[in-house]
Motif scaffolding. Structure first.
Motif, PDB file in Angstrom:
ATOM      1  N   UNK A 118       1.018  -1.186  -0.417  1.00 29.42           N
ATOM      2  CA  UNK A 118       0.141   0.448  -0.002  1.00 29.42           C
ATOM      3  C   UNK A 118       0.840   1.075   0.254  1.00 29.42           C
ATOM      4  N   UNK A 119      -0.042   2.270  -0.339  1.00 27.71           N
ATOM      5  CA  UNK A 119       0.727   3.493   0.008  1.00 27.71           C
ATOM      6  C   UNK A 119       1.197   3.595   1.458  1.00 27.71           C
ATOM      7  N   UNK A 120       1.101   5.450   1.936  1.00 29.89           N
ATOM      8  CA  UNK A 120       1.814   6.384   2.961  1.00 29.89           C
ATOM      9  C   UNK A 120       0.492   5.797   3.991  1.00 29.89           C
ATOM     10  N   UNK A 121      -0.636   5.693   3.194  1.00 34.66           N
ATOM     11  CA  UNK A 121      -1.640   5.910   4.758  1.00 34.66           C
ATOM     12  C   UNK A 121      -2.138   4.699   5.006  1.00 34.66           C
ATOM     13  N   UNK A 122      -2.385   4.280   6.115  1.00 33.34           N
ATOM     14  CA  UNK A 122      -3.175   2.980   7.114  1.00 33.34           C
ATOM     15  C   UNK A 122      -4.364   2.871   5.713  1.00 33.34           C
ATOM     16  N   UNK A 123      -4.103   1.331   5.497  1.00 33.88           N
ATOM     17  CA  UNK A 123      -5.330   1.310   4.648  1.00 33.88           C
ATOM     18  C   UNK A 123      -6.271   0.815   5.213  1.00 33.88           C
TER      19      UNK A 123
END
Length: 98
Positions: free
Chosen positions: A39-44
């Motif tokens: 995933x990216x840098x935000x909490x999924x």
């Protein structure tokens, strides 16, 4: 199960390293590569995680919930950075040969 193979259960885990989250399914007692989604840098979100599991060929076991555990990056050092690991029981549903 009348010719159908029962779905095997595994533990899926999610952790963050260098600010990026990754979700993987731990396939113990095998030399197979563990299925993984980054995933990216935000909490999924819950939906993001469920969708990623689906892409990998897994789904949460009915009634299973995500559990979060906190670890110290450096054991015995209370000032150490915290590592969060989330886990949930999953089962294969797409005929993934694991």
């Amino acid at each position: 199960m009348s010719g159908q193979q029962m779905a095997r259960e595994f533990t899926a885990q999610m952790s963050v390293r260098d600010g990026r989250w990754r979700l993987y399914v731990a396939l113990m007692n095998t030399t197979d590569a563990w299925p993984e989604h980054r995933f990216g840098r935000t909490v999924p979100t819950f939906t993001d995680r469920t969708d990623a599991l689906s892409v990998l060929g897994f789904e949460p076991v009915p009634g299973a919930e995500w559990t979060w555990t906190e670890y110290s990056e450096t054991p015995d050092n209370p000032a150490s950075a915290v590592v969060l690991i989330a886990a949930i029981r999953v089962r294969s549903w797409s005929g993934v040969s694991v």
